[in-house]
Design a protein around this motif. Structure first.
Motif, short mmCIF file in Angstrom:
data_model
loop_
_atom_site.label_atom_id
_atom_site.label_comp_id
_atom_site.label_asym_id
_atom_site.label_seq_id
_atom_site.Cartn_x
_atom_site.Cartn_y
_atom_site.Cartn_z
N ALA A 45 0.83 -1.21 0.00
CA ALA A 45 0.00 0.00 0.00
C ALA A 45 0.87 1.26 0.00
CB ALA A 45 -0.93 0.00 1.21
N ARG A 46 1.95 1.26 0.80
CA ARG A 46 2.83 2.43 0.83
C ARG A 46 3.51 2.65 -0.51
NH1 ARG A 46 3.22 0.44 5.93
NH2 ARG A 46 5.11 -0.76 5.59
N LEU A 47 3.96 1.55 -1.15
CA LEU A 47 4.59 1.67 -2.45
C LEU A 47 3.59 2.21 -3.48
CD1 LEU A 47 7.17 -0.60 -4.00
CD2 LEU A 47 5.17 -0.07 -5.35
N LEU A 48 2.39 1.70 -3.44
CA LEU A 48 1.34 2.17 -4.36
C LEU A 48 1.07 3.66 -4.14
CD1 LEU A 48 -0.45 0.88 -6.53
CD2 LEU A 48 -2.17 0.52 -4.76
N SER A 49 1.04 4.07 -2.89
CA SER A 49 0.82 5.48 -2.57
C SER A 49 1.95 6.35 -3.13
CB SER A 49 0.71 5.65 -1.06
OG SER A 49 0.51 6.99 -0.73
N LEU A 50 3.19 5.90 -2.95
CA LEU A 50 4.34 6.65 -3.48
C LEU A 50 4.26 6.77 -5.00
CD1 LEU A 50 7.31 5.16 -1.42
CD2 LEU A 50 6.50 7.53 -1.38
N SER A 52 1.67 6.68 -6.82
CA SER A 52 0.53 7.47 -7.29
C SER A 52 0.93 8.94 -7.45
CB SER A 52 -0.66 7.33 -6.35
OG SER A 52 -0.43 8.01 -5.14
N LEU A 53 2.04 9.32 -6.84
CA LEU A 53 2.55 10.69 -6.97
C LEU A 53 3.41 10.85 -8.20
CD1 LEU A 53 3.56 11.24 -3.24
CD2 LEU A 53 1.45 11.97 -4.38
N GLU A 54 4.26 9.84 -8.49
CA GLU A 54 5.15 9.88 -9.66
C GLU A 54 5.81 8.52 -9.84
OE1 GLU A 54 8.75 12.22 -9.14
OE2 GLU A 54 8.65 11.92 -6.99
N PRO A 55 6.15 8.17 -11.09
CA PRO A 55 6.92 6.94 -11.31
C PRO A 55 8.30 7.10 -10.67
CG PRO A 55 5.96 7.75 -13.37
CD PRO A 55 5.77 8.82 -12.34
N LEU A 56 8.82 6.00 -10.12
CA LEU A 56 10.10 6.06 -9.44
C LEU A 56 10.95 4.84 -9.79
CD1 LEU A 56 8.90 7.15 -5.90
CD2 LEU A 56 10.28 8.53 -7.46
N PRO A 57 12.28 5.05 -9.89
CA PRO A 57 13.17 3.90 -10.07
C PRO A 57 13.15 3.01 -8.82
CG PRO A 57 14.34 5.98 -10.45
CD PRO A 57 12.99 6.31 -9.89
N MET A 58 13.45 1.75 -9.00
CA MET A 58 13.42 0.80 -7.90
C MET A 58 14.34 1.23 -6.75
SD MET A 58 11.32 -1.32 -9.09
CE MET A 58 11.24 -3.08 -9.21
N ARG A 59 15.52 1.73 -7.08
CA ARG A 59 16.46 2.15 -6.04
C ARG A 59 15.88 3.27 -5.19
NH1 ARG A 59 21.54 0.84 -6.05
NH2 ARG A 59 21.61 0.56 -8.30
N LEU A 61 12.66 3.88 -4.74
CA LEU A 61 11.59 3.28 -3.95
C LEU A 61 12.16 2.60 -2.70
CD1 LEU A 61 9.31 1.74 -6.70
CD2 LEU A 61 8.62 3.43 -5.00
N ALA A 62 13.25 1.89 -2.87
CA ALA A 62 13.88 1.21 -1.74
C ALA A 62 14.33 2.24 -0.69
CB ALA A 62 15.07 0.38 -2.21
N GLN A 63 14.89 3.35 -1.14
CA GLN A 63 15.30 4.40 -0.20
C GLN A 63 14.10 4.96 0.55
OE1 GLN A 63 17.25 7.10 -2.88
NE2 GLN A 63 19.24 6.08 -2.69
N LYS A 64 13.03 5.25 -0.17
CA LYS A 64 11.86 5.85 0.45
C LYS A 64 11.17 4.88 1.42
CE LYS A 64 10.71 9.42 -2.89
NZ LYS A 64 10.46 10.56 -2.04
N LEU A 65 11.18 3.58 1.08
CA LEU A 65 10.56 2.58 1.94
C LEU A 65 11.53 2.05 3.00
CD1 LEU A 65 8.55 0.52 -0.69
CD2 LEU A 65 7.64 2.14 0.97
N LYS A 66 12.78 2.48 2.90
CA LYS A 66 13.83 2.06 3.84
C LYS A 66 13.96 0.54 3.88
CE LYS A 66 13.49 6.23 6.63
NZ LYS A 66 13.29 7.04 5.50
N CYS A 67 14.13 -0.04 2.68
CA CYS A 67 14.32 -1.48 2.58
C CYS A 67 15.29 -1.78 1.44
CB CYS A 67 12.99 -2.20 2.39
SG CYS A 67 12.17 -1.87 0.83
N GLU A 68 15.62 -3.02 1.29
CA GLU A 68 16.55 -3.46 0.25
C GLU A 68 15.86 -3.43 -1.13
OE1 GLU A 68 19.83 -4.24 0.58
OE2 GLU A 68 19.53 -3.52 2.64
#
Length: 144
Positions: A45-50, A52-59, A61-68
Motif C-alpha cells: 500500500a505504501r509503495l502504491l501510494s508513493l 501514485s505521486l510519480e513513477p520512481l526507479p526501484m532504487r 523506492l527502496a530508499q523511500k521505503l527504507k528497505c533493500e
C-alpha cells in the motif's frame, strides 16, 4: 528550543516525542487495516501510494521505503501481477526501469487514502486554523 546531544530533553519535549510516536503507530495500524481490506500488505500500500505521486526507479523506492532493492522488486512483482503497477523505461535513461502506477492502481491508492479513519477523524475536529498551524509546524520539523 534545541538541545545539544549531551543535554537531556525537557519533560515537554519528551512528551511531544512520545505523542508523535503514538500518532505514527496509530497511523501505521490504520494504514495496515486499510491495506488489508484491499488484500494488500502495508508495504504494498505504501509503495502504491508513493507511485501514485510519480513513477520512481526501484532504487529510489527502496530508499523511500527504507528497505533493500530486492524487497522492492518482490513488492512490485506482486502489484504488477494484480495490474496495479507496471515497469517502464526511464525517459531520461532507458537503461533504468521505473515503476509506475496504472489507472487501476491510482484509483486504489486514492481509496486507501480516503479510507484512513485515523488521519481523517481527529483532524476533522480541528478548525482550519488549527490544521494549518499543525501542518506548518510539521513542515518546519521536517526541514530542520
Amino acid at each position: 528550543m534545541a538541545t545539544s546531544p549531551r543535554t537531556r530533553p525537557d519533560a515537554l519535549t519528551v512528551e511531544v516525542v512520545e505523542l508523535i510516536g503514538d500518532v505514527v503507530a496509530r497511523f501505521y495500524a490504520d494504514y495496515e487495516e486499510a491495506a488489508g481490506e484491499h488484500a494488500l500488505t502495508g508495504a504494498q500500500a505504501r509503495l502504491l501510494s508513493l507511485l501514485s505521486l510519480e513513477p520512481l526507479p526501484m532504487r529510489k523506492l527502496a530508499q523511500k521505503l527504507k528497505c533493500e532493492p530486492s524487497n522492492v522488486t518482490g513488492i512490485v512483482d506482486r502489484l504488477e501481477a494484480r495490474g496495479l503497477v507496471e515497469r517502464r523505461a526511464d525517459p531520461g535513461d532507458r537503461r533504468v526501469k521505473v515503476a509506475a502506477v496504472t489507472e487501476e492502481g491510482r484509483a486504489l491508492a486514492r481509496e486507501l487514502r480516503e479510507g484512513l479513519r485515523f488521519a481523517r477523524e481527529p483532524l476533522a475536529g480541528l478548525s482550519e486554523a488549527e490544521r494549518t498551524a499543525l501542518r506548518d509546524l510539521l513542515r518546519r520539523m521536517l526541514t530542520e
